[in-house]
Design an enzyme around this catalytic site. Sequence first.
Site, PDB file in Angstrom:
ATOM      1  N   HIS A  63      -2.304  -2.417  42.022  1.00 49.30           N
ATOM      2  CA  HIS A  63      -2.692  -2.246  43.424  1.00 49.30           C
ATOM      3  C   HIS A  63      -2.386  -3.517  44.208  1.00 49.30           C
ATOM      4  O   HIS A  63      -2.066  -4.558  43.627  1.00 49.30           O
ATOM      5  CB  HIS A  63      -4.163  -1.855  43.548  1.00 49.30           C
ATOM      6  CG  HIS A  63      -5.136  -2.906  43.082  1.00 49.30           C
ATOM      7  ND1 HIS A  63      -5.176  -3.385  41.795  1.00 49.30           N
ATOM      8  CD2 HIS A  63      -6.137  -3.549  43.747  1.00 49.30           C
ATOM      9  CE1 HIS A  63      -6.148  -4.276  41.679  1.00 49.30           C
ATOM     10  NE2 HIS A  63      -6.747  -4.398  42.857  1.00 49.30           N
ATOM     11  N   ASP A  67      -4.803 -10.880  44.101  1.00 45.67           N
ATOM     12  CA  ASP A  67      -4.880 -11.427  42.736  1.00 45.67           C
ATOM     13  C   ASP A  67      -3.983 -10.701  41.742  1.00 45.67           C
ATOM     14  O   ASP A  67      -3.666 -11.230  40.683  1.00 45.67           O
ATOM     15  CB  ASP A  67      -6.346 -11.466  42.231  1.00 45.67           C
ATOM     16  CG  ASP A  67      -7.089 -10.143  42.360  1.00 45.67           C
ATOM     17  OD1 ASP A  67      -6.812  -9.397  43.321  1.00 45.67           O
ATOM     18  OD2 ASP A  67      -7.957  -9.862  41.511  1.00 45.67           O
ATOM     19  N   HIS A  68      -3.545  -9.484  42.072  1.00 42.05           N
ATOM     20  CA  HIS A  68      -2.727  -8.710  41.130  1.00 42.05           C
ATOM     21  C   HIS A  68      -1.240  -8.734  41.464  1.00 42.05           C
ATOM     22  O   HIS A  68      -0.424  -8.270  40.675  1.00 42.05           O
ATOM     23  CB  HIS A  68      -3.207  -7.257  41.094  1.00 42.05           C
ATOM     24  CG  HIS A  68      -4.592  -7.133  40.544  1.00 42.05           C
ATOM     25  ND1 HIS A  68      -4.855  -6.692  39.275  1.00 42.05           N
ATOM     26  CD2 HIS A  68      -5.796  -7.461  41.089  1.00 42.05           C
ATOM     27  CE1 HIS A  68      -6.159  -6.734  39.060  1.00 42.05           C
ATOM     28  NE2 HIS A  68      -6.749  -7.197  40.144  1.00 42.05           N
ATOM     29  N   HIS A 140     -10.822   2.511  43.079  1.00 43.05           N
ATOM     30  CA  HIS A 140     -11.018   1.149  43.589  1.00 43.05           C
ATOM     31  C   HIS A 140     -11.165   1.206  45.111  1.00 43.05           C
ATOM     32  O   HIS A 140     -11.121   2.279  45.701  1.00 43.05           O
ATOM     33  CB  HIS A 140      -9.819   0.301  43.151  1.00 43.05           C
ATOM     34  CG  HIS A 140     -10.032  -1.173  43.258  1.00 43.05           C
ATOM     35  ND1 HIS A 140     -11.216  -1.788  42.955  1.00 43.05           N
ATOM     36  CD2 HIS A 140      -9.188  -2.181  43.639  1.00 43.05           C
ATOM     37  CE1 HIS A 140     -11.092  -3.093  43.146  1.00 43.05           C
ATOM     38  NE2 HIS A 140      -9.872  -3.350  43.564  1.00 43.05           N
ATOM     39  N   ASP A 210      -8.153  -2.630  38.402  1.00 41.54           N
ATOM     40  CA  ASP A 210      -9.495  -2.674  38.999  1.00 41.54           C
ATOM     41  C   ASP A 210      -9.978  -1.256  39.270  1.00 41.54           C
ATOM     42  O   ASP A 210      -9.314  -0.498  39.968  1.00 41.54           O
ATOM     43  CB  ASP A 210      -9.452  -3.431  40.335  1.00 41.54           C
ATOM     44  CG  ASP A 210      -9.151  -4.898  40.149  1.00 41.54           C
ATOM     45  OD1 ASP A 210      -8.939  -5.324  38.991  1.00 41.54           O
ATOM     46  OD2 ASP A 210      -9.131  -5.630  41.155  1.00 41.54           O
ATOM     47  N   HIS A 268     -10.620  -9.295  33.337  1.00 36.28           N
ATOM     48  CA  HIS A 268     -10.917  -9.363  34.764  1.00 36.28           C
ATOM     49  C   HIS A 268     -12.366  -9.802  34.978  1.00 36.28           C
ATOM     50  O   HIS A 268     -13.154  -9.149  35.670  1.00 36.28           O
ATOM     51  CB  HIS A 268     -10.629  -7.998  35.419  1.00 36.28           C
ATOM     52  CG  HIS A 268     -10.456  -8.045  36.921  1.00 36.28           C
ATOM     53  ND1 HIS A 268     -11.539  -7.981  37.778  1.00 36.28           N
ATOM     54  CD2 HIS A 268      -9.373  -8.158  37.700  1.00 36.28           C
ATOM     55  CE1 HIS A 268     -11.101  -8.026  39.025  1.00 36.28           C
ATOM     56  NE2 HIS A 268      -9.792  -8.146  39.008  1.00 36.28           N
TER      57      HIS A 268
HETATM   58 ZN   LIG Z   1      -8.720  -7.788  40.839  1.00 33.34          ZN
HETATM   59 ZN   LIG Z   2      -8.736  -5.183  43.396  1.00 33.74          ZN
END
Ligand SMILES: [Zn+2]
Ligand SMILES: [Zn+2]
Length: 309
Positions: A63, A67-68, A140, A210, A268
């Site tokens: 997504h 951070d990803h 999410h 997530d 995570h």
């Molecule tokens: Zn994350």
């Molecule tokens: Zn996220």
Amino acid sequence: MVKLVVTFLGTSAAAPTAHRGLPAVAIRREGEVVLMDCGEGVQRRVLSESLGLGGDMTVLITHLHGDHVTGLLGLLQTMSLAQRRKPLNLVGPEKLLKWLEVTAELLHVGLTFPIRFSSARPGVVLRTGAFRIRAARAAHSIEAFSYVVEELGRPGVFYPEKAKSLGVPEGKLWSRLQKGRQVTVAGKRIEPSRVTGPPRPGRKIGYSGDTRPSGRLARFFSSSDLLIFDSTFKDSERDKAVERKHSTSLEAAELAKKAKARQLVLTHFSARYTSVSGLVREARRVFPNTIAASDGLSIEVAYPEIAAR
Ligand SMILES: [Zn+2]
Ligand SMILES: [Zn+2]
């Protein structure tokens, strides 16, 4: 046995810590690499784990939270500086390509290799030389996907006596049959199914990204040999997990149990936990075969029938 190794490159949630980098996980099988999520600075981890910048690689993005994904541009840039030529497979939400095009243009990043983009959607999203990759919708705060990376099926067990009785001489022809290919002996065609057992399933790795747990994901991850699951919070902070659309370690364990996964790896982790042993303990009460991911951890995944012995 062909080695299949999962390596954790980054295991923190949105805020990295001194010991945990932003999310990224690599699956390696022979010359092929599947990289799941690209936290910032991922290219240094790709180098330190010797994953290679020029080989067969598929990148799966769950997504578009920073951070990803913010490590992706840096990775592509480093690959270009290394004169990569091979196309790179990229799978992710539709808007990923737009983000990449806009940032690459603004930063004057020219790539030396083509990107083959597949937009993530529920179902099979890509077949590579070694894997079939499927996606499912995660639960999410924005559009997000979970992935299952499944090794393509293997031919069944080879029975030499059967091959001998059919007059197939030992050597090259045996090896063709073992690989599931037909051979011809004295003008007679011999199907591999006559000398091998039923095809055996490949190894299956699940990656949640997530998400909140859901029945859909429990089904999606069913019988995973290794399940890597969001474990941002301890269960005592479930209200935060619900609010921010993440999972607790206990919820990850409950899902692994429902899915009949073989092993669970929690990842995570929120930066609030300097030690995650409490999260692991909590999960093990429900799903004993649980471990915590840490940066640099590598796990070799065995074939299911070998692990069962
Ligand atoms: Zn994350
Ligand atoms: Zn996220």
